[in-house]
Scaffold this motif. Structure first.
Motif, PDB file in Angstrom:
ATOM      1  N   VAL A  57       1.599   5.185   0.366  1.00  0.00           N
ATOM      2  CA  VAL A  57       0.667   6.253   1.167  1.00  0.00           C
ATOM      3  C   VAL A  57       0.617   7.575   0.361  1.00  0.00           C
ATOM      4  O   VAL A  57      -0.236   8.546   0.360  1.00  0.00           O
ATOM      5  N   ALA A  58       2.027   7.643  -1.204  1.00  0.00           N
ATOM      6  CA  ALA A  58       1.430   8.560  -2.234  1.00  0.00           C
ATOM      7  C   ALA A  58       2.167   9.056  -3.001  1.00  0.00           C
ATOM      8  O   ALA A  58       2.716   7.525  -2.980  1.00  0.00           O
TER       9      ALA A  58
ATOM     10  N   ILE B 231       6.518  12.934   2.439  1.00  0.00           N
ATOM     11  CA  ILE B 231       6.057  11.686   2.366  1.00  0.00           C
ATOM     12  C   ILE B 231       6.618  11.026   3.569  1.00  0.00           C
ATOM     13  O   ILE B 231       6.174  10.089   4.205  1.00  0.00           O
TER      14      ILE B 231
ATOM     15  N   LEU C 101       4.083  11.408   6.247  1.00  0.00           N
ATOM     16  CA  LEU C 101       2.827  10.910   6.411  1.00  0.00           C
ATOM     17  C   LEU C 101       3.070   9.385   6.563  1.00  0.00           C
ATOM     18  O   LEU C 101       2.623   8.736   7.197  1.00  0.00           O
ATOM     19  N   LEU C 102       4.036   9.163   6.467  1.00  0.00           N
ATOM     20  CA  LEU C 102       4.908   7.053   6.758  1.00  0.00           C
ATOM     21  C   LEU C 102       4.832   7.220   8.252  1.00  0.00           C
ATOM     22  O   LEU C 102       4.360   6.416   9.485  1.00  0.00           O
TER      23      LEU C 102
ATOM     24  N   GLU D  46       0.653  -1.773   0.116  1.00  0.00           N
ATOM     25  CA  GLU D  46       0.023   0.115  -0.017  1.00  0.00           C
ATOM     26  C   GLU D  46       0.953   1.228  -0.002  1.00  0.00           C
ATOM     27  O   GLU D  46       1.476   1.588   0.875  1.00  0.00           O
TER      28      GLU D  46
END
Length: 54
Positions: free
Chosen positions: A27-28, A48, A51-52, A25
């Protein structure tokens, strides 16, 4: 995903497709830089990373 290139950057979409088909999956969208990352690519990588970490 991050990639740098010197010959053409069209591989990123194929790479992302193979990774997601294998069950990952993302995330970006991937970050792509010609030769070495510029300020924009570095900023995208930092976002990013945030986000992680969430």
């Amino acid at each position: 995903m991050f990639g740098s290139y010197g010959w053409g950057g069209s591989y990123m979409q194929d790479w992302q497709d193979r990774v997601t088909a294998a069950g990952a999956e993302l995330v970006a969208d991937g970050v792509l830089a010609m030769n070495e990352p510029d300020d924009n690519a570095l900023a995208q990588c930092a976002e990013i990373g945030k986000l992680l970490a969430e």
